[in-house]
Motif scaffolding. Structure first.
Motif, PDB file in Angstrom:
ATOM      1  N   ASP A 349     -44.489 -11.496 -26.447  1.00  0.00           N
ATOM      2  CA  ASP A 349     -43.775 -10.913 -25.321  1.00  0.00           C
ATOM      3  C   ASP A 349     -44.561 -11.089 -24.023  1.00  0.00           C
ATOM      4  OD1 ASP A 349     -45.825  -9.000 -25.552  1.00  0.00           O
ATOM      5  OD2 ASP A 349     -44.596  -7.750 -26.862  1.00  0.00           O
ATOM      6  N   SER A 350     -44.262 -10.248 -23.013  1.00  0.00           N
ATOM      7  CA  SER A 350     -44.913 -10.387 -21.709  1.00  0.00           C
ATOM      8  C   SER A 350     -46.404 -10.064 -21.767  1.00  0.00           C
ATOM      9  CB  SER A 350     -44.239  -9.476 -20.672  1.00  0.00           C
ATOM     10  OG  SER A 350     -44.296  -8.114 -21.079  1.00  0.00           O
ATOM     11  N   ILE A 351     -46.819  -9.240 -22.729  1.00  0.00           N
ATOM     12  CA  ILE A 351     -48.253  -8.976 -22.864  1.00  0.00           C
ATOM     13  C   ILE A 351     -48.946 -10.223 -23.409  1.00  0.00           C
ATOM     14  CG2 ILE A 351     -50.002  -7.513 -23.957  1.00  0.00           C
ATOM     15  CD1 ILE A 351     -47.985  -5.246 -23.972  1.00  0.00           C
ATOM     16  N   ALA A 352     -48.274 -10.950 -24.297  1.00  0.00           N
ATOM     17  CA  ALA A 352     -48.816 -12.228 -24.761  1.00  0.00           C
ATOM     18  C   ALA A 352     -48.885 -13.227 -23.618  1.00  0.00           C
ATOM     19  CB  ALA A 352     -47.964 -12.787 -25.903  1.00  0.00           C
ATOM     20  N   THR A 353     -47.858 -13.239 -22.776  1.00  0.00           N
ATOM     21  CA  THR A 353     -47.807 -14.190 -21.664  1.00  0.00           C
ATOM     22  C   THR A 353     -48.936 -13.943 -20.666  1.00  0.00           C
ATOM     23  OG1 THR A 353     -45.404 -14.244 -21.862  1.00  0.00           O
ATOM     24  CG2 THR A 353     -46.342 -15.070 -19.810  1.00  0.00           C
ATOM     25  N   GLY A 354     -49.200 -12.693 -20.377  1.00  0.00           N
ATOM     26  CA  GLY A 354     -50.108 -12.334 -19.293  1.00  0.00           C
ATOM     27  C   GLY A 354     -49.273 -11.777 -18.170  1.00  0.00           C
ATOM     28  N   HIS A 355     -49.538 -10.550 -17.792  1.00  0.00           N
ATOM     29  CA  HIS A 355     -48.657  -9.913 -16.813  1.00  0.00           C
ATOM     30  C   HIS A 355     -48.923 -10.452 -15.420  1.00  0.00           C
ATOM     31  CE1 HIS A 355     -45.849  -7.074 -15.318  1.00  0.00           C
ATOM     32  NE2 HIS A 355     -46.726  -6.399 -14.604  1.00  0.00           N
ATOM     33  N   GLU A 356     -47.845 -10.855 -14.733  1.00  0.00           N
ATOM     34  CA  GLU A 356     -47.995 -11.532 -13.447  1.00  0.00           C
ATOM     35  C   GLU A 356     -48.360 -10.594 -12.311  1.00  0.00           C
ATOM     36  OE1 GLU A 356     -43.715 -10.350 -14.109  1.00  0.00           O
ATOM     37  OE2 GLU A 356     -45.210 -11.452 -15.247  1.00  0.00           O
ATOM     38  N   GLY A 357     -48.349  -9.294 -12.547  1.00  0.00           N
ATOM     39  CA  GLY A 357     -48.586  -8.373 -11.450  1.00  0.00           C
ATOM     40  C   GLY A 357     -50.036  -8.133 -11.124  1.00  0.00           C
ATOM     41  N   PHE A 358     -50.932  -8.740 -11.858  1.00  0.00           N
ATOM     42  CA  PHE A 358     -52.346  -8.451 -11.675  1.00  0.00           C
ATOM     43  C   PHE A 358     -53.117  -9.718 -11.358  1.00  0.00           C
ATOM     44  CE2 PHE A 358     -50.679  -5.354 -14.791  1.00  0.00           C
ATOM     45  CZ  PHE A 358     -50.621  -4.277 -13.935  1.00  0.00           C
ATOM     46  N   ASP A 359     -54.221  -9.543 -10.682  1.00  0.00           N
ATOM     47  CA  ASP A 359     -55.041 -10.657 -10.226  1.00  0.00           C
ATOM     48  C   ASP A 359     -55.607 -11.418 -11.416  1.00  0.00           C
ATOM     49  OD1 ASP A 359     -56.586 -12.064  -8.128  1.00  0.00           O
ATOM     50  OD2 ASP A 359     -58.272 -11.228  -9.245  1.00  0.00           O
ATOM     51  N   PRO A 360     -55.678 -12.744 -11.410  1.00  0.00           N
ATOM     52  CA  PRO A 360     -55.044 -13.606 -10.393  1.00  0.00           C
ATOM     53  C   PRO A 360     -53.558 -13.801 -10.680  1.00  0.00           C
ATOM     54  CG  PRO A 360     -56.250 -14.946 -11.943  1.00  0.00           C
ATOM     55  CD  PRO A 360     -56.486 -13.531 -12.361  1.00  0.00           C
ATOM     56  N   VAL A 361     -52.791 -14.041  -9.657  1.00  0.00           N
ATOM     57  CA  VAL A 361     -51.348 -14.181  -9.753  1.00  0.00           C
ATOM     58  C   VAL A 361     -50.985 -15.636  -9.511  1.00  0.00           C
ATOM     59  CG1 VAL A 361     -49.139 -13.455  -8.780  1.00  0.00           C
ATOM     60  CG2 VAL A 361     -51.024 -11.827  -8.945  1.00  0.00           C
ATOM     61  N   PRO A 362     -50.094 -16.206 -10.281  1.00  0.00           N
ATOM     62  CA  PRO A 362     -49.498 -15.650 -11.490  1.00  0.00           C
ATOM     63  C   PRO A 362     -50.275 -16.075 -12.731  1.00  0.00           C
ATOM     64  CG  PRO A 362     -48.381 -17.671 -10.923  1.00  0.00           C
ATOM     65  CD  PRO A 362     -49.466 -17.483  -9.874  1.00  0.00           C
ATOM     66  N   GLN A 370     -56.859 -14.767 -15.945  1.00  0.00           N
ATOM     67  CA  GLN A 370     -57.639 -13.679 -16.539  1.00  0.00           C
ATOM     68  C   GLN A 370     -56.763 -12.533 -17.047  1.00  0.00           C
ATOM     69  OE1 GLN A 370     -60.952 -12.454 -14.104  1.00  0.00           O
ATOM     70  NE2 GLN A 370     -61.290 -14.549 -13.393  1.00  0.00           N
ATOM     71  N   SER A 371     -55.529 -12.462 -16.590  1.00  0.00           N
ATOM     72  CA  SER A 371     -54.625 -11.438 -17.093  1.00  0.00           C
ATOM     73  C   SER A 371     -53.883 -11.946 -18.332  1.00  0.00           C
ATOM     74  CB  SER A 371     -53.623 -11.033 -16.004  1.00  0.00           C
ATOM     75  OG  SER A 371     -52.942 -12.171 -15.513  1.00  0.00           O
ATOM     76  N   SER A 372     -54.644 -12.445 -19.318  1.00  0.00           N
ATOM     77  CA  SER A 372     -54.057 -12.902 -20.571  1.00  0.00           C
ATOM     78  C   SER A 372     -55.113 -12.890 -21.662  1.00  0.00           C
ATOM     79  CB  SER A 372     -53.469 -14.309 -20.435  1.00  0.00           C
ATOM     80  OG  SER A 372     -54.489 -15.263 -20.247  1.00  0.00           O
ATOM     81  N   ILE A 373     -54.668 -12.760 -22.890  1.00  0.00           N
ATOM     82  CA  ILE A 373     -55.587 -12.760 -24.028  1.00  0.00           C
ATOM     83  C   ILE A 373     -56.245 -14.125 -24.176  1.00  0.00           C
ATOM     84  CG2 ILE A 373     -55.720 -12.533 -26.547  1.00  0.00           C
ATOM     85  CD1 ILE A 373     -53.295 -10.627 -26.332  1.00  0.00           C
ATOM     86  N   GLY A 374     -55.452 -15.187 -24.002  1.00  0.00           N
ATOM     87  CA  GLY A 374     -55.974 -16.534 -24.223  1.00  0.00           C
ATOM     88  C   GLY A 374     -57.151 -16.879 -23.344  1.00  0.00           C
ATOM     89  N   TYR A 375     -57.119 -16.410 -22.093  1.00  0.00           N
ATOM     90  CA  TYR A 375     -58.225 -16.707 -21.183  1.00  0.00           C
ATOM     91  C   TYR A 375     -59.538 -16.203 -21.757  1.00  0.00           C
ATOM     92  CZ  TYR A 375     -61.298 -16.486 -17.130  1.00  0.00           C
ATOM     93  OH  TYR A 375     -62.365 -16.619 -16.284  1.00  0.00           O
TER      94      TYR A 375
END
Length: 544
Positions: A349-362, A370-375
């Motif tokens: 879902d969107s948590i897997a994707t990485g939420h676009e509302g947080f730095d860095p965008v998108p 950095q707003s993703s698990i994969g990073y």
């Protein structure tokens, strides 16, 4: 970054004893003798002598041996890891040899085998046996196995704007238009409709790509409405982008072509184009990772465009080229050029994707902001693979549920990419909508068991606290997380990240810690960092 090409021949080490003997126990005749052993890997240049192999390479060898009796009949090969081990890592293999036509013969390479690792220093021991049972002394050959997944990453274009070389890669520029590089971006600055220009990327020995595993070519581009940009991996695969306004992309190989009109393309500007190349099947699939800039909320997802196309692979690709054509105006941009083997895939879902509302965008597809698990998994991987790390693909889609969503896309989103690991973060939307638990359990079982059957190791996640869950959803969540523990315990190579209690606010049960979320649903960068730490604990434990 490790170089893909390692060429050279081996210095053999002649042992005394080992698997063979000095012939004193044989019934008669002269014991055979190994004169030399050469290891080879198969790549763009064909059969190349080497003492370094990358996981996924094809390895073979040739052996020169002498026997005055002309009756060498077989060889025995054993592999040892680590190199100083006294017990073989794999059971020794006995191979029949063709008959001798002279006292000294070079025995040709057998069928190649895949190098599967683990990474580190290895040793191969060889000895030959003649028809009378005489055995030669053992010859030990050291070699190294490395885990290389990146062949070209975000180091191209150079952030310093120097177009000369990039980690051994060479650039050449042609055409009348001005091409400039700055801050990691290549600008194709057409000044009139007569301009056409190209930038070609090669390596000293030709473009180096893995020929025995699926690999990805991914490029971030921006193409103005009045411009056309071509991305070509030699003649294996090409995408011709006709600007967002034209809303068409021509996909072609050296055997076929098609023109597609992606539904998402017209409202987008920044795009990531992805080629999934399967050299063994000689086929290519095309994907577009798009970001909808027509709304204030940036939405990101990957979609396959067109259909798979075959190509003639008689000639290996020698260059990756970016070109504008005459008739276009405006400035096209190319950045974040990458060639890699997908080591991991994140789906959900969107948590897997990485939420676009947080730095860095998108949060961007392959780049895993950095707003993703994969990073954070990629960052941790440097501890095991310090020269290049691994590549984790982002296949998450906002609002996806396990039921009816991920279960219908896991083949194309995960298995088709041949990753070694899959990170499945999903379930919170099933919980929020209170989908019947038995249906979701059945669907997750289908997804995980298919991945395990394909040889993919799987990490799944508890449902984390969510500030917008109702009491009924919180009860659903507790039952689900309890079931996950039982589910994982009966499946080898399946691992569970138990992050619920780590992310929960002790002062407000079933709510996220305020320091780890800004909206009560998605983690902040600090929250994703924590999830990455917990994920890597499962991965590194499995790899030990």
């Amino acid at each position: 970054m490790l170089k893909f090409f390692v060429v050279g021949f081996l210095t053999i080490i002649l042992g005394c004893g080992g698997g063979g003997s000095d012939g004193s126990d044989a019934s008669s005749g002269t014991p055979p003798r190994i004169d030399s052993v050469m290891l080879y890997r198969l790549d763009n240049a064909g059969q190349v002598a080497s003492d370094t192999f990358i996981i996924g390479d094809q390895l073979t060898f040739a052996l020169q041996a002498t026997d005055p009796d002309l009756d060498i009949s077989q060889m025995v090969v054993a592999h040892y890891y680590p190199a100083e081990a006294t017990s073989a890592y794999f059971p020794p293999v006995t191979l029949p040899l063709p008959s001798q036509s002279s006292e000294s013969r070079l025995f040709p390479p057998p069928q190649p085998t895949a190098v599967n690792g683990p990474a580190g220093q290895w040793r191969a021991d060889f000895y030959v046996i003649d028809a009378k049972g005489n055995e030669s002394d053992t010859v030990s050959v050291p070699f190294e196995v490395i885990a290389k997944y990146w062949y070209l990453d975000e180091s191209f274009p150079d952030t310093d704007g120097n177009p000369a070389t990039v980690d051994g890669w060479l650039e050449s520029v042609s055409g009348t238009a001005s091409i400039t590089q700055s801050a990691g971006v290549v600008f194709f600055n057409n000044t009139n409709t007569a301009d056409a220009c190209s930038l070609t990327l090669t390596a000293d020995a030709g473009l180096q790509v893995p020929l025995y595993r699926k690999f990805v070519v991914a490029v971030d581009v921006e193409v103005p409405l009045t411009q056309q940009l071509q991305i070509a991996l030699a003649d294996w695969a090409m995408a011709t982008i006709n600007g967002a306004g034209a809303n068409t992309i021509r996909l072609s190989t050296n055997q076929s072509a098609q023109t597609v009109t992606p539904t998402s393309y017209a409202s987008s500007r920044a795009q990531q184009f992805v080629f999934l190349i399967d050299p063994m099947a000689a086929s290519v699939r095309f994907f577009l990772y798009w970001q909808d800039t027509s709304t204030t909320t940036i939405k990101s997802r990957m979609e396959e465009i067109g259909t798979a196309q075959s190509f003639d692979k008689t000639a290996a690709p020698t260059a990756l080229q970016f070109a504008t054509t005459a008739g276009g105006t405006g400035t096209a941009k190319v950045q974040n050029v990458q060639i890699f083997i997908p080591w991991g895939v994140t789906i959900g879902d969107s948590i897997a994707t990485g939420h676009e509302g947080f730095d860095p965008v998108p949060a961007r597809g392959m780049l895993n902001a950095q707003s993703s698990i994969g990073y954070w998994v990629e960052e941790h991987s440097l501890s095991l693979y310090p020269d290049n790390g691994v590549a984790v693909m982002n296949q998450g889609v906002g609002a996806h549920k396990i039921h009816s969503d991920v279960v219908n896309r896991y083949q194309s989103m995960m298995i088709d990419w041949d990753p070694e690991w899959a990170f499945i973060y999903a379930g919170t939307n099933d919980c929020f909508n209170r989908i019947p638990e038995a249906d979701v359990q059945k669907d997750l079982t289908t997804i995980v068991d298919a991945a395990l059957a394909a040889g993919i190791k799987v990490v799944i996640y508890e449902i984390a606290p969510r500030n917008t869950f109702s009491d009924l959803s919180n009860d659903w969540k507790k039952r689900w997380n309890s079931w996950l523990t039982e589910f994982v315990s009966g499946r080898p190579n399946c691992y569970l990240v138990q992050q619920h209690d780590v992310l929960e606010d002790p002062a407000n049960p079933d709510k996220l810690l305020p320091a780890l979320t800004d909206d009560g649903v998605h983690p902040t960068v600090a929250g994703y960092h924590l999830l990455g730490d917990l994920t890597w604990a499962q991965v590194s434990g499995a790899l030990e």
